[in-house]
Scaffold this active site. Sequence first.
Site, PDB file in Angstrom:
ATOM      1  N   THR A 262       0.817  -1.207   0.000  1.00 36.35           N
ATOM      2  CA  THR A 262       0.000   0.000   0.000  1.00 36.35           C
ATOM      3  C   THR A 262       0.856   1.265   0.000  1.00 36.35           C
ATOM      4  O   THR A 262       1.999   1.245   0.474  1.00 36.35           O
ATOM      5  CB  THR A 262      -0.898  -0.001   1.258  1.00 36.35           C
ATOM      6  OG1 THR A 262      -1.503   1.267   1.425  1.00 36.35           O
ATOM      7  CG2 THR A 262      -0.096  -0.301   2.522  1.00 36.35           C
ATOM      8  N   ASP A 263       0.275   2.356  -0.479  1.00 35.82           N
ATOM      9  CA  ASP A 263       0.980   3.642  -0.413  1.00 35.82           C
ATOM     10  C   ASP A 263       1.085   4.161   1.025  1.00 35.82           C
ATOM     11  O   ASP A 263       1.867   5.062   1.311  1.00 35.82           O
ATOM     12  CB  ASP A 263       0.299   4.685  -1.323  1.00 35.82           C
ATOM     13  CG  ASP A 263      -1.156   4.984  -0.959  1.00 35.82           C
ATOM     14  OD1 ASP A 263      -1.694   4.320  -0.042  1.00 35.82           O
ATOM     15  OD2 ASP A 263      -1.750   5.875  -1.596  1.00 35.82           O
ATOM     16  N   GLU A 264       0.293   3.563   1.939  1.00 35.15           N
ATOM     17  CA  GLU A 264       0.284   4.081   3.319  1.00 35.15           C
ATOM     18  C   GLU A 264       1.618   3.877   4.029  1.00 35.15           C
ATOM     19  O   GLU A 264       1.875   4.507   5.042  1.00 35.15           O
ATOM     20  CB  GLU A 264      -0.831   3.422   4.129  1.00 35.15           C
ATOM     21  CG  GLU A 264      -2.194   3.685   3.529  1.00 35.15           C
ATOM     22  CD  GLU A 264      -3.361   3.419   4.459  1.00 35.15           C
ATOM     23  OE1 GLU A 264      -3.140   3.275   5.672  1.00 35.15           O
ATOM     24  OE2 GLU A 264      -4.489   3.383   3.959  1.00 35.15           O
TER      25      GLU A 264
ATOM     26  N   TYR B  56      -1.835  -0.664  11.009  1.00 38.99           N
ATOM     27  CA  TYR B  56      -1.988  -1.308   9.693  1.00 38.99           C
ATOM     28  C   TYR B  56      -0.793  -0.996   8.808  1.00 38.99           C
ATOM     29  O   TYR B  56      -0.125  -1.902   8.280  1.00 38.99           O
ATOM     30  CB  TYR B  56      -3.288  -0.841   9.014  1.00 38.99           C
ATOM     31  CG  TYR B  56      -3.313  -1.144   7.523  1.00 38.99           C
ATOM     32  CD1 TYR B  56      -3.433  -2.451   7.068  1.00 38.99           C
ATOM     33  CD2 TYR B  56      -3.183  -0.117   6.572  1.00 38.99           C
ATOM     34  CE1 TYR B  56      -3.436  -2.739   5.697  1.00 38.99           C
ATOM     35  CE2 TYR B  56      -3.184  -0.394   5.211  1.00 38.99           C
ATOM     36  CZ  TYR B  56      -3.304  -1.704   4.774  1.00 38.99           C
ATOM     37  OH  TYR B  56      -3.299  -1.992   3.432  1.00 38.99           O
TER      38      TYR B  56
ATOM     39  N   LYS C 298       2.232  -3.422   7.269  1.00 35.64           N
ATOM     40  CA  LYS C 298       2.505  -3.585   5.827  1.00 35.64           C
ATOM     41  C   LYS C 298       3.958  -3.172   5.528  1.00 35.64           C
ATOM     42  O   LYS C 298       4.648  -3.820   4.746  1.00 35.64           O
ATOM     43  CB  LYS C 298       1.530  -2.748   4.992  1.00 35.64           C
ATOM     44  CG  LYS C 298       0.081  -3.198   5.034  1.00 35.64           C
ATOM     45  CD  LYS C 298      -0.183  -4.579   4.450  1.00 35.64           C
ATOM     46  CE  LYS C 298      -0.015  -4.651   2.954  1.00 35.64           C
ATOM     47  NZ  LYS C 298      -0.430  -5.996   2.436  1.00 35.64           N
TER      48      LYS C 298
HETATM   49  P1  NAD Z   1      -9.762  -7.399   2.197  1.00 33.82           P
HETATM   50  O1  NAD Z   1      -9.750  -7.104   3.656  1.00 33.82           O
HETATM   51  O2  NAD Z   1     -10.982  -7.105   1.413  1.00 33.82           O
HETATM   52  O3  NAD Z   1      -9.434  -8.961   1.964  1.00 33.82           O
HETATM   53  C1  NAD Z   1      -8.431  -9.618   2.686  1.00 33.82           C
HETATM   54  C2  NAD Z   1      -8.564 -11.119   2.427  1.00 33.82           C
HETATM   55  O4  NAD Z   1      -7.520 -11.786   3.135  1.00 33.82           O
HETATM   56  C3  NAD Z   1      -9.875 -11.716   2.935  1.00 33.82           C
HETATM   57  O5  NAD Z   1     -10.403 -12.610   1.982  1.00 33.82           O
HETATM   58  C4  NAD Z   1      -9.480 -12.446   4.206  1.00 33.82           C
HETATM   59  O6  NAD Z   1     -10.316 -13.572   4.505  1.00 33.82           O
HETATM   60  C5  NAD Z   1      -8.059 -12.873   3.868  1.00 33.82           C
HETATM   61  N1  NAD Z   1      -7.254 -13.071   5.077  1.00 33.82           N
HETATM   62  C6  NAD Z   1      -7.119 -12.237   6.138  1.00 33.82           C
HETATM   63  N2  NAD Z   1      -6.323 -12.782   7.062  1.00 33.82           N
HETATM   64  C7  NAD Z   1      -5.911 -13.985   6.572  1.00 33.82           C
HETATM   65  C8  NAD Z   1      -5.060 -15.016   7.053  1.00 33.82           C
HETATM   66  N3  NAD Z   1      -4.451 -14.921   8.249  1.00 33.82           N
HETATM   67  N4  NAD Z   1      -4.859 -16.100   6.269  1.00 33.82           N
HETATM   68  C9  NAD Z   1      -5.458 -16.220   5.064  1.00 33.82           C
HETATM   69  N5  NAD Z   1      -6.294 -15.288   4.568  1.00 33.82           N
HETATM   70  C10 NAD Z   1      -6.511 -14.178   5.311  1.00 33.82           C
HETATM   71  O7  NAD Z   1      -8.495  -6.657   1.607  1.00 33.82           O
HETATM   72  P2  NAD Z   1      -8.310  -5.915   0.195  1.00 33.82           P
HETATM   73  O8  NAD Z   1      -8.840  -4.541   0.309  1.00 33.82           O
HETATM   74  O9  NAD Z   1      -8.752  -6.808  -0.870  1.00 33.82           O
HETATM   75  O10 NAD Z   1      -6.714  -5.794   0.174  1.00 33.82           O
HETATM   76  C11 NAD Z   1      -5.918  -6.818  -0.422  1.00 33.82           C
HETATM   77  C12 NAD Z   1      -4.464  -6.435  -0.314  1.00 33.82           C
HETATM   78  O11 NAD Z   1      -4.247  -5.202  -0.994  1.00 33.82           O
HETATM   79  C13 NAD Z   1      -3.968  -6.213   1.116  1.00 33.82           C
HETATM   80  O12 NAD Z   1      -2.664  -6.730   1.201  1.00 33.82           O
HETATM   81  C14 NAD Z   1      -3.955  -4.698   1.275  1.00 33.82           C
HETATM   82  O13 NAD Z   1      -2.984  -4.295   2.206  1.00 33.82           O
HETATM   83  C15 NAD Z   1      -3.605  -4.265  -0.133  1.00 33.82           C
HETATM   84  N6  NAD Z   1      -4.076  -2.935  -0.553  1.00 33.82           N
HETATM   85  C16 NAD Z   1      -5.394  -2.618  -0.426  1.00 33.82           C
HETATM   86  C17 NAD Z   1      -5.848  -1.376  -0.888  1.00 33.82           C
HETATM   87  C18 NAD Z   1      -7.294  -0.978  -0.806  1.00 33.82           C
HETATM   88  O14 NAD Z   1      -7.615   0.163  -1.112  1.00 33.82           O
HETATM   89  N7  NAD Z   1      -8.202  -1.866  -0.428  1.00 33.82           N
HETATM   90  C19 NAD Z   1      -4.926  -0.470  -1.438  1.00 33.82           C
HETATM   91  C20 NAD Z   1      -3.571  -0.836  -1.515  1.00 33.82           C
HETATM   92  C21 NAD Z   1      -3.165  -2.079  -1.071  1.00 33.82           C
HETATM   93  O1  TDX Z   2     -16.546   6.227   7.808  1.00 32.41           O
HETATM   94  C1  TDX Z   2     -15.507   6.719   7.319  1.00 32.41           C
HETATM   95  N1  TDX Z   2     -15.382   8.083   7.269  1.00 32.41           N
HETATM   96  C2  TDX Z   2     -14.268   8.697   6.782  1.00 32.41           C
HETATM   97  O2  TDX Z   2     -14.187   9.934   6.771  1.00 32.41           O
HETATM   98  C3  TDX Z   2     -14.428   5.910   6.822  1.00 32.41           C
HETATM   99  C4  TDX Z   2     -14.524   4.408   6.853  1.00 32.41           C
HETATM  100  C5  TDX Z   2     -13.319   6.553   6.314  1.00 32.41           C
HETATM  101  N2  TDX Z   2     -13.227   7.902   6.314  1.00 32.41           N
HETATM  102  C6  TDX Z   2     -12.020   8.531   5.749  1.00 32.41           C
HETATM  103  C7  TDX Z   2     -10.707   8.024   6.304  1.00 32.41           C
HETATM  104  C8  TDX Z   2      -9.780   8.142   5.124  1.00 32.41           C
HETATM  105  O3  TDX Z   2      -9.236   9.455   5.068  1.00 32.41           O
HETATM  106  O4  TDX Z   2     -12.000   8.200   4.359  1.00 32.41           O
HETATM  107  C9  TDX Z   2     -10.671   7.936   3.904  1.00 32.41           C
HETATM  108  C10 TDX Z   2     -10.603   6.533   3.343  1.00 32.41           C
HETATM  109  O5  TDX Z   2     -10.769   5.639   4.421  1.00 32.41           O
HETATM  110  P1  TDX Z   2     -10.709   4.059   4.221  1.00 32.41           P
HETATM  111  O6  TDX Z   2     -11.686   3.663   3.175  1.00 32.41           O
HETATM  112  O7  TDX Z   2     -10.809   3.425   5.572  1.00 32.41           O
HETATM  113  O8  TDX Z   2      -9.277   3.864   3.572  1.00 32.41           O
HETATM  114  P2  TDX Z   2      -7.801   4.258   4.073  1.00 32.41           P
HETATM  115  O9  TDX Z   2      -7.724   4.417   5.531  1.00 32.41           O
HETATM  116  O10 TDX Z   2      -7.340   5.410   3.222  1.00 32.41           O
HETATM  117  O11 TDX Z   2      -7.006   2.909   3.675  1.00 32.41           O
HETATM  118  C11 TDX Z   2      -7.317   2.255   2.430  1.00 32.41           C
HETATM  119  O12 TDX Z   2      -6.398   2.558   1.429  1.00 32.41           O
HETATM  120  C12 TDX Z   2      -5.123   1.984   1.484  1.00 32.41           C
HETATM  121  C13 TDX Z   2      -7.426   0.740   2.595  1.00 32.41           C
HETATM  122  O13 TDX Z   2      -8.330   0.442   3.647  1.00 32.41           O
HETATM  123  C14 TDX Z   2      -6.093   0.135   2.848  1.00 32.41           C
HETATM  124  O14 TDX Z   2      -6.194  -1.297   2.901  1.00 32.41           O
HETATM  125  C15 TDX Z   2      -5.179   0.492   1.726  1.00 32.41           C
HETATM  126  O15 TDX Z   2      -3.915   0.010   1.976  1.00 32.41           O
END
Ligand code: NAD
Ligand code: TDX
Length: 353
Positions: free
Chosen positions: A133-135, A158, A162
Amino acid sequence: MRKFDTVLVTGGCGFIGTNFIKYIFDKTNYKIINIDALTYAGNIKNLIDIENKDRYFFERVNICDAKKVNSIFEKYKPDCIVHFAAESHVDRSIFGPKDFIDTNIIGTFTLLEAARNLWKDNANGKLFHHISTDEVYGSLSDTGYFYETTAYDPRSPYSASKASSDHIVKAYYHTYNLPVTISNCSNNYGPYQFPEKLIPLMISNIIEEKDLPVYGDGKNIRDWIFVEDHNNAVLDIIYKGRVGETYNIGGENEITNIDMVNILCEKLASKMNKDKDYYKRLIKFVKDRAGHDRRYAINCDKIKKELGWKRQYDFNTAIDITIDWYLNNKEWIYDVKSGEYQKWIELNYSNSL
Ligand code: NAD
Ligand code: TDX
């Protein structure tokens, strides 16, 4: 260009993993192994369309369980691993960091060890791709961008977990010559995202006419990318990415949270034949997230120039696709939010972990 026979995906029942598996199942002839623990965020029903196909295999496994992970690696002998599985929600990491440390750090380490062991005699043409992630780069003020060379500065449990996993992946490359690549992507949106993240939470609350909680002043900025564009970039990296390298992936689409919530209110009002401002009355500014990162912005010139990656979707089109998916899948939202799905999992999969 690399070619694979068997791709093992971790976390394939989560948001991005589900979209990735559907996409590569359609576009390739790979044997696909999906290993997922089915936590609250993983939904096996997402992949119901392919669950009986002969080149798709599902294993309910916790990636921290070294014995099971090793036996699955031995059984299927993957030549590519795409590692999505993680605890992914920042707010949950603030209230309970332990699962993040376990899954994101120990789980990644466990997979790396299994890959090192499987490929110990010949790692040529193999690849372990780590999704990050960019975080990990921290928080920006009004100007500047995250580059692949930006020093890590994670702020939440988190992002710290990562960041830690990214370092361990890089260490396995330098120390053991394990063929790895890493991608650091910005905020994804699209179908199948759990309704705890900003966009699906707001869509689902608008549908139910519930409060729309905006943290702090709502001026925090995120860079939003459609999930299919992210997954396309991952494919470019696993085919052509240089081993040992990190690639940033971004939407180049910075939006403040309050602007995003207003856009969603207006788009849903138009789709539901309501006045433009009808849903905005639900917006509630609430207490800020602890350590809330102010702004994320990605520079993704490297993947564009080196691998020729290009986004296919503009924000306006892709956010409509996303909203329409949720409007057409209200039962999916109900299922994952109400706990009905978790009860079903325990009934049908209670012995498999
Ligand atoms: P998500 O939370 O929707 O899905 C995570 C999946 O991992 C689920 O299916 C869960 O059951 C599985 N999981 C969790 N713990 C586990 C374990 N111990 N063993 C096996 N499986 C397990 O997540 P996502 O949003 O799809 O993110 C996927 C990946 O992308 C993550 O590595 C996250 O850090 C990264 N990522 C997400 C975003 C975003 O915006 N969602 C952005 C950048 C990077
Ligand atoms: O109820 C809300 N109100 C609100 O203002 C929620 C859930 C979020 N927010 C804000 C927090 C953040 O500034 O919105 C922005 C986005 O929040 P999230 O959807 O929780 O994402 P973020 O915290 O930016 O992290 C996400 O992007 C990077 C993903 O959850 C991560 O898995 C990924 O790595």
